[in-house]
Design a protein around this motif. Structure first.
Motif, mmCIF file in Angstrom:
data_model
loop_
_atom_site.group_PDB
_atom_site.id
_atom_site.type_symbol
_atom_site.label_atom_id
_atom_site.label_comp_id
_atom_site.label_asym_id
_atom_site.label_seq_id
_atom_site.Cartn_x
_atom_site.Cartn_y
_atom_site.Cartn_z
ATOM 1 N N CYS A 1 -12.565 -6.071 2.810
ATOM 2 C CA CYS A 1 -11.159 -6.092 2.426
ATOM 3 C C CYS A 1 -11.049 -6.677 1.017
ATOM 4 N N ASN B 1 -7.261 3.348 5.942
ATOM 5 C CA ASN B 1 -8.674 3.738 5.868
ATOM 6 C C ASN B 1 -8.971 4.533 4.605
ATOM 7 N N GLN B 2 -7.999 5.321 4.132
ATOM 8 C CA GLN B 2 -8.192 6.069 2.888
ATOM 9 C C GLN B 2 -8.179 5.137 1.685
ATOM 10 N N SER C 1 0.817 -1.210 0.000
ATOM 11 C CA SER C 1 0.000 0.000 0.000
ATOM 12 C C SER C 1 0.849 1.257 0.000
ATOM 13 N N HIS D 1 -16.238 -1.107 3.939
ATOM 14 C CA HIS D 1 -16.012 -1.877 2.717
ATOM 15 C C HIS D 1 -15.287 -3.171 3.065
ATOM 16 N N ILE E 1 -8.806 1.793 1.784
ATOM 17 C CA ILE E 1 -9.923 0.852 1.904
ATOM 18 C C ILE E 1 -10.851 1.411 2.983
ATOM 19 N N PRO E 2 -11.827 2.240 2.600
ATOM 20 C CA PRO E 2 -12.678 2.919 3.589
ATOM 21 C C PRO E 2 -13.401 1.931 4.505
ATOM 22 N N PRO E 3 -13.538 2.306 5.796
ATOM 23 C CA PRO E 3 -14.300 1.468 6.725
ATOM 24 C C PRO E 3 -15.699 1.203 6.171
ATOM 25 N N ASP F 1 -4.696 5.455 9.302
ATOM 26 C CA ASP F 1 -5.446 6.430 8.514
ATOM 27 C C ASP F 1 -5.211 6.216 7.023
ATOM 28 N N ARG G 1 -7.328 -3.323 7.874
ATOM 29 C CA ARG G 1 -7.315 -2.020 8.550
ATOM 30 C C ARG G 1 -7.216 -2.243 10.051
#
Length: 199
Positions: free
Chosen positions: A131, A122-123, A12, A129, A125-127, A119, A143
């Motif tokens: 994995c 989270n950007q 990432s 959603h 893979i937004p909470p 953070d 996350r």
């Protein structure tokens, strides 16, 4: 740290901070038709009693072609729960004329301090959603928080899409070290070496 965190952060952070322009970036970026990552190598660089340790990490083929397919597997463990804020200090070096030169931090790219990798995840893979695959299939988290324990990602296939490169990221040999920390304590360290070749 657990294999999921190290593997997720390694890929990432490479994707987010090396190959993807930051929002509002004033740097010059270029679209490339093909990128090759050659001679990928890694090792732990943390203390002998580090809480977070990568035990195995395998990427193939060599060279890795982007866009293209990547096969990866990883395993590791963490003896402590990993939650926000989870800092990452990245040191990037490039070989120039037989010497290793530190690449400065330019708009969140290069040798930078990221105060909270949670953070960043989270950007990406937004909470709320799921994995991405294959993490979802194997029940691996993507996350924070990451619970203490051992984790393993079996050999899995990924597709790496077209990417943009910052104009200063030229063909050459690079070393990247990432130090994971929390509350001023070092939790783990990973060194990656590779060569970049782009069209």
């Amino acid at each position: 740290m657990d294999a999921t965190v190290l593997f997720a952060l390694t890929l990432s952070l490479m994707a987010a901070f090396v190959f993807t322009p930051a929002t509002g970036s004033q740097l010059s970026w270029r679209r490339v038709n093909k990128v090759k990552l050659l001679g990928f190598d890694w090792k732990n660089c943390g203390k002998p009693d580090a809480a977070a340790v990568m035990k195995t990490l395998s990427l193939s083929p060599d060279p890795i072609t982007i866009p293209g397919r990547l096969t990866a597997s990883a395993s590791g463990s963490t003896s402590v729960d990993l939650g926000a804020p989870l800092s990452v200090n990245v040191t990037m070096e490039r070989e120039v004329g037989g010497f290793w030169v530190k690449v400065p931090c330019l708009e969140e790219v290069g040798s930078c301090h990221y105060p909270d990798a949670c953070d960043v995840l989270n950007q990406l893979i937004p909470p709320g959603h799921d994995c991405p695959e294959p993490l979802h299939t194997y029940g691996l988290p993507c996350r924070c928080p990451f619970q203490s324990g051992s984790y393993s990602l079996p050999q899995s296939d990924f597709f790496l899409p077209y990417m943009d490169l910052p104009s200063w990221l030229t063909n050459g040999d690079y070393r990247v070290q990432g130090v994971l920390g929390s509350g001023g304590n070092e939790l783990g360290c990973l060194k990656v070496a590779l060569s970049i070749s782009s069209d």
